[in-house]
Design a protein around this motif. Structure first.
Motif, PDB file in Angstrom:
ATOM      1  N   THR A 145      18.965  13.113 -11.303  1.00  0.00           N
ATOM      2  CA  THR A 145      18.327  12.118 -11.243  1.00  0.00           C
ATOM      3  C   THR A 145      17.652  13.083  -9.777  1.00  0.00           C
ATOM      4  OG1 THR A 145      19.881   9.842 -11.379  1.00  0.00           O
ATOM      5  CG2 THR A 145      17.420  10.124 -10.191  1.00  0.00           C
ATOM      6  N   TYR A 146      16.048  13.247 -10.499  1.00  0.00           N
ATOM      7  CA  TYR A 146      15.154  13.056  -9.605  1.00  0.00           C
ATOM      8  C   TYR A 146      14.086  11.719  -9.580  1.00  0.00           C
ATOM      9  CZ  TYR A 146      10.668  15.134  -8.119  1.00  0.00           C
ATOM     10  OH  TYR A 146       9.696  15.932  -6.671  1.00  0.00           O
ATOM     11  N   GLN A 147      13.500  12.310  -7.884  1.00  0.00           N
ATOM     12  CA  GLN A 147      12.696  10.814  -7.632  1.00  0.00           C
ATOM     13  C   GLN A 147      11.567  11.290  -6.711  1.00  0.00           C
ATOM     14  OE1 GLN A 147      13.813   7.371  -6.949  1.00  0.00           O
ATOM     15  NE2 GLN A 147      15.758   7.513  -8.716  1.00  0.00           N
ATOM     16  N   LYS A 148      10.495  11.475  -7.063  1.00  0.00           N
ATOM     17  CA  LYS A 148       9.419  11.395  -5.821  1.00  0.00           C
ATOM     18  C   LYS A 148      10.097  10.936  -4.192  1.00  0.00           C
ATOM     19  CE  LYS A 148       5.374  12.989  -4.355  1.00  0.00           C
ATOM     20  NZ  LYS A 148       5.220  14.699  -3.750  1.00  0.00           N
ATOM     21  N   GLY A 149       9.947  10.776  -3.560  1.00  0.00           N
ATOM     22  CA  GLY A 149       9.951  10.684  -2.129  1.00  0.00           C
ATOM     23  C   GLY A 149       9.362   9.463  -2.072  1.00  0.00           C
ATOM     24  N   GLN A 150       9.727   8.180  -1.550  1.00  0.00           N
ATOM     25  CA  GLN A 150       9.562   6.904  -1.519  1.00  0.00           C
ATOM     26  C   GLN A 150       8.691   6.759  -0.676  1.00  0.00           C
ATOM     27  OE1 GLN A 150      13.550   4.336  -0.308  1.00  0.00           O
ATOM     28  NE2 GLN A 150      12.448   3.464   0.844  1.00  0.00           N
ATOM     29  N   PRO A 151       7.457   5.478  -0.498  1.00  0.00           N
ATOM     30  CA  PRO A 151       6.926   5.479   0.774  1.00  0.00           C
ATOM     31  C   PRO A 151       6.650   5.146   2.159  1.00  0.00           C
ATOM     32  CG  PRO A 151       5.241   4.552  -1.225  1.00  0.00           C
ATOM     33  CD  PRO A 151       6.962   5.237  -1.401  1.00  0.00           C
ATOM     34  N   TYR A 152       6.635   5.190   3.489  1.00  0.00           N
ATOM     35  CA  TYR A 152       6.762   4.320   3.936  1.00  0.00           C
ATOM     36  C   TYR A 152       6.001   4.112   5.246  1.00  0.00           C
ATOM     37  CZ  TYR A 152       8.482   8.637   6.874  1.00  0.00           C
ATOM     38  OH  TYR A 152       8.287   9.745   7.748  1.00  0.00           O
ATOM     39  N   THR A 153       6.002   3.783   6.368  1.00  0.00           N
ATOM     40  CA  THR A 153       5.054   3.335   7.192  1.00  0.00           C
ATOM     41  C   THR A 153       5.520   4.213   8.966  1.00  0.00           C
ATOM     42  OG1 THR A 153       4.052   1.276   6.954  1.00  0.00           O
ATOM     43  CG2 THR A 153       3.507   1.897   8.491  1.00  0.00           C
ATOM     44  N   PRO A 154       4.809   5.351   8.897  1.00  0.00           N
ATOM     45  CA  PRO A 154       4.908   6.160  10.256  1.00  0.00           C
ATOM     46  C   PRO A 154       4.560   5.322  11.515  1.00  0.00           C
ATOM     47  CG  PRO A 154       2.820   7.119   9.345  1.00  0.00           C
ATOM     48  CD  PRO A 154       3.320   5.486   8.228  1.00  0.00           C
ATOM     49  N   ILE A 155       5.638   6.468  12.407  1.00  0.00           N
ATOM     50  CA  ILE A 155       4.614   5.682  13.581  1.00  0.00           C
ATOM     51  C   ILE A 155       3.976   6.537  14.664  1.00  0.00           C
ATOM     52  CG2 ILE A 155       6.240   5.086  16.012  1.00  0.00           C
ATOM     53  CD1 ILE A 155       6.495   2.833  13.407  1.00  0.00           C
ATOM     54  N   LEU A 156       2.995   5.980  14.965  1.00  0.00           N
ATOM     55  CA  LEU A 156       1.903   7.232  15.998  1.00  0.00           C
ATOM     56  C   LEU A 156       2.447   7.327  17.318  1.00  0.00           C
ATOM     57  CD1 LEU A 156      -1.516   6.078  13.734  1.00  0.00           C
ATOM     58  CD2 LEU A 156       0.473   7.782  12.834  1.00  0.00           C
ATOM     59  N   GLY A 157       2.663   6.594  17.780  1.00  0.00           N
ATOM     60  CA  GLY A 157       3.222   6.374  18.810  1.00  0.00           C
ATOM     61  C   GLY A 157       3.637   5.629  19.846  1.00  0.00           C
ATOM     62  N   TYR A 158       3.537   5.274  20.982  1.00  0.00           N
ATOM     63  CA  TYR A 158       4.388   3.972  21.339  1.00  0.00           C
ATOM     64  C   TYR A 158       3.846   3.049  22.332  1.00  0.00           C
ATOM     65  CZ  TYR A 158       6.460   6.030  25.004  1.00  0.00           C
ATOM     66  OH  TYR A 158       7.495   7.753  25.714  1.00  0.00           O
ATOM     67  N   THR A 197       9.134  -3.395  27.687  1.00  0.00           N
ATOM     68  CA  THR A 197       9.604  -3.067  26.291  1.00  0.00           C
ATOM     69  C   THR A 197       8.381  -1.521  26.320  1.00  0.00           C
ATOM     70  OG1 THR A 197       8.237  -4.526  25.742  1.00  0.00           O
ATOM     71  CG2 THR A 197      10.652  -5.632  26.255  1.00  0.00           C
ATOM     72  N   GLN A 198       9.488  -1.036  24.906  1.00  0.00           N
ATOM     73  CA  GLN A 198       8.160  -0.152  24.465  1.00  0.00           C
ATOM     74  C   GLN A 198       8.498  -0.808  22.956  1.00  0.00           C
ATOM     75  OE1 GLN A 198      11.516   2.560  25.128  1.00  0.00           O
ATOM     76  NE2 GLN A 198      10.772   4.068  26.191  1.00  0.00           N
ATOM     77  N   GLU A 199       6.848  -0.577  22.876  1.00  0.00           N
ATOM     78  CA  GLU A 199       5.973  -1.160  21.333  1.00  0.00           C
ATOM     79  C   GLU A 199       5.712   0.108  20.976  1.00  0.00           C
ATOM     80  OE1 GLU A 199       6.603  -4.238  19.732  1.00  0.00           O
ATOM     81  OE2 GLU A 199       7.466  -5.320  22.232  1.00  0.00           O
ATOM     82  N   VAL A 200       5.708   0.005  19.193  1.00  0.00           N
ATOM     83  CA  VAL A 200       5.898   1.489  18.640  1.00  0.00           C
ATOM     84  C   VAL A 200       3.739   0.918  17.962  1.00  0.00           C
ATOM     85  CG1 VAL A 200       8.041   2.001  17.765  1.00  0.00           C
ATOM     86  CG2 VAL A 200       6.318   0.454  16.519  1.00  0.00           C
ATOM     87  N   ILE A 201       3.136   2.062  17.505  1.00  0.00           N
ATOM     88  CA  ILE A 201       2.084   1.752  17.195  1.00  0.00           C
ATOM     89  C   ILE A 201       2.234   2.547  15.698  1.00  0.00           C
ATOM     90  CG2 ILE A 201      -0.416   2.657  17.356  1.00  0.00           C
ATOM     91  CD1 ILE A 201      -0.045   3.338  20.694  1.00  0.00           C
ATOM     92  N   PRO A 202       1.913   1.471  15.067  1.00  0.00           N
ATOM     93  CA  PRO A 202       2.362   1.967  13.168  1.00  0.00           C
ATOM     94  C   PRO A 202       1.008   3.032  12.787  1.00  0.00           C
ATOM     95  CG  PRO A 202       1.479  -0.396  13.448  1.00  0.00           C
ATOM     96  CD  PRO A 202       1.880  -0.004  14.721  1.00  0.00           C
ATOM     97  N   GLY A 203       1.299   3.643  11.823  1.00  0.00           N
ATOM     98  CA  GLY A 203       0.190   3.931  11.501  1.00  0.00           C
ATOM     99  C   GLY A 203       0.125   3.399   9.484  1.00  0.00           C
ATOM    100  N   GLY A 204      -1.041   4.491   8.965  1.00  0.00           N
ATOM    101  CA  GLY A 204      -1.641   3.357   8.462  1.00  0.00           C
ATOM    102  C   GLY A 204       0.695   3.514   6.618  1.00  0.00           C
TER     103      GLY A 204
END
Length: 763
Positions: free
Chosen positions: A640-653, A664-671
């Protein structure tokens, strides 16, 4: 009242048509009957039945039943054939209506046998658009990886995906796993998979036929937006006691079947033993599951049969002493079916069924008092289906279905209720469809009228249409279009991978899910038993329930609130998907299997933003093959070959301060879903050695998952370290570096290289 008039009107049409058909001229008659296996007494599905040197021909249905209409008085040769059985050629003189019961005898298949008799009959009588049907023989010959499992075989078909390695849930043509209607002998099964994703609930040796419709299905099915998977149990051996047993590194399994009066029974069971095998060692894992699946039937007469089917399964994880984790989820189903042939041309099926799915999860030092979730869905169903065989070229189907449902969801934290919802709706439907065949076309319009008591607007109409055009005897064009509604679903979470899904009924705070589908395709039957199918599709999805976390991190004291409507927990989202699927299959011969490619796009529209779904894979390639080296050795391979699945990156915290001194440390999500994991690919391999010892058939198998140990990440989390805690948080061998204050990305991969060995014995 509407339901009553619909039934009355449809029944009157059926009776009038039957009366008209019964008034044949004195020189024309019908032949009907059942085709069964001489070895087990079970019905044979898809057997070819035809009169030699004539245009009269058909195939047997799921009951092994066939009927040929309006045959002139004369002498004929009746031919019945099916792959793996000896062909029967029987002289028959027709001077009256005839009812037959025909037994076919097994014959050994040579390694290179590729002949398929009379297959052209089935091609012109039935729709294959977006559809894959696998019978007992085909199921046994499908290459299996790890241990034989239905869902993992289906996941290698075009348009069918899984969320990750640890899930057997089916993602079909861009639809979520809850958008598939999964039926076991007509009973709805709500979460038919086990943790870890190696197994689905169904035991393959107890299955007679699998019918997957990936889209464009007709009016007899409803309540789901994407697909239908119909699993039919074997009836059991009505000739003699027989069975099998198997054991591997993962589980132990048994099957037994035998005759009982005018019928038979079959019982299959399976249990894993992780919890027992490694008890007292460092590898101990306190988890197990079991499945128990059975079927029993009795023939009241040659035209009447009553049967009972049941399934019981449970997953159990209890790590309370060390980690405070407890999780139990279970499926329990039972159904009673009554089948009646009122005449050669009129058949009815009656079913009452009960299906219940329970979840209990607990997290905390005492899991029953920490964070606790208790929920269930309880489904009591009545269904009645009628089939009217009008002629060789015309079939009429109609029926009703009603479900008395009970949903309960209760979530609490240390005894404080977070969310509670109890619902008791009634879902009903009535349907009809009409199939007509002409020299160049096969047409089947249908309509389904849905009713859901939980909504102010209670009635929903779903028209359906399927068309097949005969280019020639081996090439066909297909088209389908339809509308679908769904009144219960699980909650989609765009940020977290799903493990166990709770079900909710639509209420007046949200709208029911709906979809519109259109499919166009071509199928081509070639020499050497090679089948090629190419399809394009478009699906529009509306009103999907998407989870929204409304807890406020800046005000933790008010994060727990008691809600009792869905709108307080979810927002509505829409979406669409489209794609191209190319599929080539070779069913028989020394080398058999399939190869396919899918190009697809699956997008979601949520809060006025459009993005890829979690399960979008732009390109997917599958190869599944079995090579029979000799009568003693089989080798199988799956790639099986598949294109990688999408995910939401973390831009910062950022650091969030709570008085007097808590941070507490909170993340800043990307698109959302704007980047992808690396491409997924995996090679699985297996070998089977066949033995025959004193009449026992013995298979010894060795199989390897992820042969070259590919690391396929499917999710990740972040480790929040500390540059002053005396710990090597990032694992680079250096303690208390300055960069250990920064969140550290930790990828979680799918299956590593995983070998297994086992043995199966048939008796």
């Amino acid at each position: 009242m509407k339901l009553f008039f619909f039934i009355l009107f449809t029944f009157c049409i059926a009776i009038s048509q039957t009366t008209n058909l019964s008034s044949n001229t004195s020189e024309k008659f019908n032949i009907s009957g059942f085709v069964i296996s001489a070895k087990t007494g079970e019905s044979i599905v898809g057997a070819n039945v035809f009169l030699d040197s004539s245009d009269y021909g058909t195939t047997t249905d799921l009951d092994g039943y066939f009927i040929l209409f309006n045959i002139p008085k004369d002498n004929y040769n009746l031919i019945i054939s099916y792959l793996g059985y000896k062909e029967i050629k029987r002289p028959i003189y027709i001077n009256d209506n005839v009812d037959l019961k025909i037994e076919l005898y097994l014959k050994p298949l040579s390694i290179d046998e590729i002949k398929v008799l009379g297959d052209e009959i089935d091609r012109k009588k039935n729709f294959q658009i977006s559809r894959v049907k696998l019978n007992t023989l085909q199921l046994r010959n499908i290459p299996q990886i790890a241990e034989a499992d239905l869902f993992r075989s289906l996941q290698s078909l075009p348009g069918v995906l899984t969320q990750n390695d640890f899930s057997t849930g089916l993602v079909i043509r861009g639809g979520n796993t809850d958008q598939n209607l999964i039926l076991l002998d007509g009973i709805t099964v709500y979460n038919p998979s086990h943790v870890g994703g190696v197994f689905s609930n169904f035991i393959l040796d107890a299955i007679k036929e699998v019918d997957l419709q990936k889209g464009g299905y007709n009016a007899e099915y409803g309540g789901r937006l994407s697909s239908v998977l119909k699993v039919t149990s074997r009836e059991g051996n009505s000739k003699e006691l027989s069975g099998s047993t198997s054991i591997s590194a993962l589980s132990a399994q048994f099957l037994a079947e035998a005759p009982i009066k005018n019928g038979a029974w079959i019982l299959a069971g399976r249990r894993t033993y992780f919890d027992q095998l490694f008890k007292g060692t460092d590898f101990f894992f306190p988890y197990y599951f079991y499945d128990l699946q059975g079927h029993i039937y009795q023939d009241i007469s040659s035209k009447k049969r009553i049967s009972v089917s049941f399934y019981k399964g449970e997953d159990n994880l209890k790590w309370d002493d060390e980690f405070g984790i407890e999780a139990i989820w279970a499926n329990n189903t039972v159904s009673i079916n009554y089948r009646v042939f009122h005449s050669q041309q009129l058949l009815s099926n009656w079913m009452i069924a009960k299906s219940k799915f329970n979840i209990f999860t607990g997290l905390g030092r005492n899991s029953s008092e920490g964070i606790v979730e208790k929920d269930y869905i309880d489904d009591f169903t009545f269904r009645n289906d009628w089939t009217l065989y009008l002629s060789n070229d015309k079939h009429f189907n109609f029926g009703i279905e009603t479900k008395n449902l009970n949903f309960n969801y209760d979530s609490s934290d240390n005894g404080e209720q977070v969310f509670y919802l109890e619902q008791s709706p009634i879902e009903s439907a009535l349907y009809s469809k009409y199939k007509i065949s002409t020299p160049n076309f096969l047409l089947q319009p249908g309509i389904r009228i849905n009713h859901f008591s939980n909504l102010t607007k209670k009635w929903y109409v779903d028209p359906r249409l399927q068309i097949k055009y005969f280019i020639n005897d081996s090439r066909y064009l297909n088209f389908s279009i339809g509308q679908y509604h769904q009144f219960m679903s699980t909650l989609q979470d765009d940020f977290n991978p799903s493990v166990i899904d709770a079900w909710f009924a639509t209420d007046n705070s949200v709208k029911p899910g709906s979809s519109q589908q259109i499919t166009f395709g071509i199928e081509d039957y070639r020499k050497n038993d090679i089948y090629i199918q190419c399809e394009v599709y478009y699906k529009k999805l509306n009103n999907m329930l998407t989870f929204v976390n409304k807890a406020a991190t800046v005000n933790p004291g008010t994060q727990f609130q008691s809600y009792n409507v869905l709108d307080s927990l979810v927002d509505m989202s829409n979406g669409y998907s489209y794609g191209l699927e190319i599929f080539a299959q070779k069913k028989t011969g020394r080398l058999n299997g399939w190869i396919n490619y899918t190009y697809s796009i699956a997008r979601k529209i949520f809060n006025q933003k459009e993005y890829y779904t979690n399960w979008d894979r732009s390109h997917v390639f599958n190869f599944l093959g079995n090579y029979r080296l000799s009568k003693k050795w089989d080798f199988n391979i799956k790639f099986t070959y598949q294109k990688g699945q999408p995910y939401t990156p973390i831009l910062g915290y950022y650091i969030e301060n709570f008085p007097p001194s808590e941070q507490t440390q909170e993340v800043i999500p990307g698109g959302r879903n704007s980047v992808r994991f690396p491409d997924y690919h995996r090679l699985d391999f297996g070998a089977i050695r066949h033995y025959n010892y004193r009449g026992y058939k013995i298979d010894l198998f060795v199989q390897v998952i992820n042969l070259y140990n590919r690391k396929n990440p499917f999710t990740h989390d972040y480790i929040f370290g500390d540059s002053e805690n005396g710990v090597d948080d990032d694992g680079d061998g250096i303690i208390d570096e300055d960069d250990e204050d920064i969140p550290i990305k930790n990828e979680i991969n799918g299956f590593p290289l995983l070998p297994t060995i086992g043995v199966k014995i048939d008796f």
